[in-house]
Design a protein around this motif. Structure first.
Motif, PDB file in Angstrom:
ATOM      1  N   GLN A  11      27.667  11.443 -61.539  1.00 55.89           N
ATOM      2  CA  GLN A  11      26.397  11.124 -62.174  1.00 55.89           C
ATOM      3  C   GLN A  11      25.435  10.520 -61.160  1.00 55.89           C
ATOM      4  OE1 GLN A  11      27.515   8.451 -65.324  1.00 55.89           O
ATOM      5  NE2 GLN A  11      28.371  10.080 -66.619  1.00 55.89           N
ATOM      6  N   PHE A  12      24.152  10.577 -61.502  1.00 60.28           N
ATOM      7  CA  PHE A  12      23.144   9.999 -60.609  1.00 60.28           C
ATOM      8  C   PHE A  12      22.921   8.550 -61.026  1.00 60.28           C
ATOM      9  CE2 PHE A  12      18.972   9.171 -58.837  1.00 60.28           C
ATOM     10  CZ  PHE A  12      19.083   9.758 -57.585  1.00 60.28           C
ATOM     11  N   ASN A  13      23.587   7.637 -60.312  1.00 65.99           N
ATOM     12  CA  ASN A  13      23.475   6.212 -60.610  1.00 65.99           C
ATOM     13  C   ASN A  13      23.602   5.432 -59.307  1.00 65.99           C
ATOM     14  OD1 ASN A  13      26.373   5.890 -60.079  1.00 65.99           O
ATOM     15  ND2 ASN A  13      26.627   6.931 -62.059  1.00 65.99           N
ATOM     16  N   ILE A  14      23.448   4.133 -59.386  1.00 67.34           N
ATOM     17  CA  ILE A  14      23.459   3.307 -58.189  1.00 67.34           C
ATOM     18  C   ILE A  14      24.802   3.351 -57.473  1.00 67.34           C
ATOM     19  CG2 ILE A  14      24.100   1.212 -59.442  1.00 67.34           C
ATOM     20  CD1 ILE A  14      21.762   1.521 -56.357  1.00 67.34           C
ATOM     21  N   VAL A  15      25.895   3.489 -58.234  1.00 67.61           N
ATOM     22  CA  VAL A  15      27.231   3.539 -57.624  1.00 67.61           C
ATOM     23  C   VAL A  15      27.385   4.801 -56.785  1.00 67.61           C
ATOM     24  CG1 VAL A  15      29.709   3.639 -58.072  1.00 67.61           C
ATOM     25  CG2 VAL A  15      28.256   2.154 -59.461  1.00 67.61           C
ATOM     26  N   SER A  16      27.009   5.946 -57.352  1.00 70.13           N
ATOM     27  CA  SER A  16      27.149   7.204 -56.614  1.00 70.13           C
ATOM     28  C   SER A  16      26.230   7.226 -55.393  1.00 70.13           C
ATOM     29  CB  SER A  16      26.862   8.402 -57.517  1.00 70.13           C
ATOM     30  OG  SER A  16      25.505   8.418 -57.919  1.00 70.13           O
ATOM     31  N   VAL A  17      25.051   6.654 -55.529  1.00 71.21           N
ATOM     32  CA  VAL A  17      24.124   6.604 -54.393  1.00 71.21           C
ATOM     33  C   VAL A  17      24.712   5.777 -53.253  1.00 71.21           C
ATOM     34  CG1 VAL A  17      21.897   5.723 -53.618  1.00 71.21           C
ATOM     35  CG2 VAL A  17      22.049   6.998 -55.760  1.00 71.21           C
ATOM     36  N   VAL A  18      25.269   4.606 -53.586  1.00 72.86           N
ATOM     37  CA  VAL A  18      25.864   3.737 -52.556  1.00 72.86           C
ATOM     38  C   VAL A  18      27.055   4.423 -51.894  1.00 72.86           C
ATOM     39  CG1 VAL A  18      27.126   1.585 -52.185  1.00 72.86           C
ATOM     40  CG2 VAL A  18      25.075   1.590 -53.609  1.00 72.86           C
ATOM     41  N   VAL A  19      27.900   5.082 -52.689  1.00 74.21           N
ATOM     42  CA  VAL A  19      29.079   5.764 -52.133  1.00 74.21           C
ATOM     43  C   VAL A  19      28.656   6.896 -51.200  1.00 74.21           C
ATOM     44  CG1 VAL A  19      31.056   7.230 -52.695  1.00 74.21           C
ATOM     45  CG2 VAL A  19      30.619   5.165 -54.032  1.00 74.21           C
ATOM     46  N   ARG A  20      27.674   7.687 -51.599  1.00 77.66           N
ATOM     47  CA  ARG A  20      27.221   8.814 -50.781  1.00 77.66           C
ATOM     48  C   ARG A  20      26.617   8.337 -49.450  1.00 77.66           C
ATOM     49  NH1 ARG A  20      24.489  12.689 -55.520  1.00 77.66           N
ATOM     50  NH2 ARG A  20      26.296  12.576 -56.901  1.00 77.66           N
ATOM     51  N   LEU A  21      25.785   7.314 -49.518  1.00 75.27           N
ATOM     52  CA  LEU A  21      25.167   6.813 -48.295  1.00 75.27           C
ATOM     53  C   LEU A  21      26.193   6.129 -47.391  1.00 75.27           C
ATOM     54  CD1 LEU A  21      21.792   5.385 -49.671  1.00 75.27           C
ATOM     55  CD2 LEU A  21      22.154   7.480 -48.358  1.00 75.27           C
ATOM     56  N   THR A  22      27.155   5.434 -47.995  1.00 73.31           N
ATOM     57  CA  THR A  22      28.197   4.778 -47.189  1.00 73.31           C
ATOM     58  C   THR A  22      29.062   5.805 -46.474  1.00 73.31           C
ATOM     59  OG1 THR A  22      28.275   2.901 -48.729  1.00 73.31           O
ATOM     60  CG2 THR A  22      30.159   3.189 -47.258  1.00 73.31           C
ATOM     61  N   MET A  23      29.437   6.871 -47.187  1.00 71.94           N
ATOM     62  CA  MET A  23      30.237   7.916 -46.559  1.00 71.94           C
ATOM     63  C   MET A  23      29.436   8.626 -45.467  1.00 71.94           C
ATOM     64  SD  MET A  23      32.354   9.557 -49.782  1.00 71.94           S
ATOM     65  CE  MET A  23      33.204  10.704 -48.705  1.00 71.94           C
ATOM     66  N   ALA A  24      28.138   8.807 -45.693  1.00 75.65           N
ATOM     67  CA  ALA A  24      27.298   9.411 -44.649  1.00 75.65           C
ATOM     68  C   ALA A  24      27.257   8.506 -43.422  1.00 75.65           C
ATOM     69  CB  ALA A  24      25.888   9.632 -45.192  1.00 75.65           C
ATOM     70  N   LEU A  25      27.172   7.208 -43.656  1.00 72.98           N
ATOM     71  CA  LEU A  25      27.185   6.240 -42.554  1.00 72.98           C
ATOM     72  C   LEU A  25      28.478   6.345 -41.748  1.00 72.98           C
ATOM     73  CD1 LEU A  25      25.877   3.626 -41.233  1.00 72.98           C
ATOM     74  CD2 LEU A  25      27.285   2.354 -42.847  1.00 72.98           C
ATOM     75  N   LEU A  26      29.614   6.395 -42.445  1.00 69.96           N
ATOM     76  CA  LEU A  26      30.921   6.416 -41.779  1.00 69.96           C
ATOM     77  C   LEU A  26      31.176   7.737 -41.049  1.00 69.96           C
ATOM     78  CD1 LEU A  26      33.096   4.670 -44.530  1.00 69.96           C
ATOM     79  CD2 LEU A  26      32.199   3.678 -42.420  1.00 69.96           C
ATOM     80  N   LEU A  27      30.890   8.858 -41.704  1.00 68.15           N
ATOM     81  CA  LEU A  27      31.129  10.154 -41.068  1.00 68.15           C
ATOM     82  C   LEU A  27      30.163  10.388 -39.913  1.00 68.15           C
ATOM     83  CD1 LEU A  27      31.887  12.488 -44.108  1.00 68.15           C
ATOM     84  CD2 LEU A  27      33.462  11.778 -42.321  1.00 68.15           C
ATOM     85  N   GLY A  28      28.915   9.982 -40.077  1.00 73.02           N
ATOM     86  CA  GLY A  28      27.958  10.106 -38.978  1.00 73.02           C
ATOM     87  C   GLY A  28      28.378   9.268 -37.785  1.00 73.02           C
ATOM     88  N   ALA A  29      28.863   8.049 -38.056  1.00 72.61           N
ATOM     89  CA  ALA A  29      29.330   7.176 -36.981  1.00 72.61           C
ATOM     90  C   ALA A  29      30.556   7.759 -36.290  1.00 72.61           C
ATOM     91  CB  ALA A  29      29.647   5.787 -37.539  1.00 72.61           C
ATOM     92  N   LEU A  30      31.438   8.386 -37.054  1.00 73.87           N
ATOM     93  CA  LEU A  30      32.646   8.993 -36.483  1.00 73.87           C
ATOM     94  C   LEU A  30      32.281  10.097 -35.498  1.00 73.87           C
ATOM     95  CD1 LEU A  30      35.760   9.189 -36.536  1.00 73.87           C
ATOM     96  CD2 LEU A  30      35.539  10.840 -38.397  1.00 73.87           C
ATOM     97  N   LEU A  31      31.339  10.956 -35.896  1.00 71.38           N
ATOM     98  CA  LEU A  31      30.893  12.014 -34.998  1.00 71.38           C
ATOM     99  C   LEU A  31      30.152  11.430 -33.789  1.00 71.38           C
ATOM    100  CD1 LEU A  31      29.546  14.576 -37.631  1.00 71.38           C
ATOM    101  CD2 LEU A  31      31.614  14.802 -36.261  1.00 71.38           C
ATOM    102  N   GLY A  32      29.336  10.427 -34.029  1.00 70.11           N
ATOM    103  CA  GLY A  32      28.580   9.815 -32.938  1.00 70.11           C
ATOM    104  C   GLY A  32      29.461   9.128 -31.915  1.00 70.11           C
ATOM    105  N   LEU A  33      30.543   8.517 -32.363  1.00 67.48           N
ATOM    106  CA  LEU A  33      31.451   7.835 -31.429  1.00 67.48           C
ATOM    107  C   LEU A  33      32.084   8.829 -30.456  1.00 67.48           C
ATOM    108  CD1 LEU A  33      33.302   5.202 -33.660  1.00 67.48           C
ATOM    109  CD2 LEU A  33      31.836   4.751 -31.678  1.00 67.48           C
TER     110      LEU A  33
END
Length: 229
Positions: A11-33
């Protein structure tokens, strides 16, 4: 994947938004490292920003789609995919020895944007699997490249020399050893008697690469000879 079966994350809610952005942060950082360890132009911060920004752009697109009628849900992702090419192009350069650098980094940025789009859309499994596959390919295929190069019959050289006899001696050396001299390019330093050249040698025995490099370094007027990897 279990994340995609959690109703709260679909669903489109604050929880899903936070999870999506957090995972983007982690996966982007993994590739960047991975890129950071190899001292590439785009590293940890660049990849993280691209991934999080792409995810945010798609989340914003979904928000607009729900809030306003007539909004195309694929419009912003399409612009991200095409627009990220300009950022990737900025990491590509041609060095003094006419070698192109940064293609892998540019491709990585494009893939990173795609991962961000997938996360923004809530496609968690696709983002995770592709992110891990990209990291593995960057690591594993780099090793494969090095192993393949070790057995390649082609050697690409950059040489600096102060005497024009170097070129004639190089041609004779290649002919005497039955090597093919390919793609020879010669440039002269402005206001100087120094020259540099790039060329390829197709050799018969890859096991004597170091000996061949030493032979070229000993040619007339040669001040530097390096095999370009």
């Amino acid at each position: 994947m279990f994340l995609e079966h959690l109703e709260v994350l679909q669903q489109f809610n604050i929880v899903s938004v936070v999870v999506r952005l957090t995972m983007a942060l982690l996966l982007g950082a993994l590739l960047g490292l991975e890129r950071e360890q190899k001292q590439r132009p785009a590293g940890l911060r660049t990849y993280t920003l691209v991934c999080v920004g792409s995810a945010l752009a798609l989340i914003t697109n979904l928000y607009m789609y729900q809030m306003y009628t007539g909004v195309d849900p694929s419009r912003i992702p399409a612009q991200i995919i095409s627009g990220i090419g300009f950022l990737g192009a900025g990491t590509i350069m041609v060095t003094r020895v006419y070698r192109v650098k940064g293609l892998t980094t540019a491709a990585g940025l494009w893939c990173c944007a795609a991962i961000g789009i997938a996360l923004g859309a809530g496609f968690y499994s696709g983002a995770l699997i592709s992110g891990l596959m990209i990291v593995i390919s960057l690591r594993l295929f780099a090793f494969v490249d090095k192993r393949f190069l070790k057995y390649s019959r082609y050697m690409y050289f950059y040489a600096e020399y102060s005497s024009k006899d170097f070129i004639s001696d190089l041609i004779v050396y290649a002919r005497n050893n039955n090597y093919q001299l390919l793609d020879l390019e010669i440039t002269r330093e402005s206001n100087s008697n120094s020259f540099f050249a790039t060329f390829q040698l197709k050799i018969n025995n890859p096991g004597i690469r170091l000996a061949i490099q030493s032979d070229i370094q000993n040619l007339s007027g040669c001040t530097l000879a390096e095999e370009l990897k």
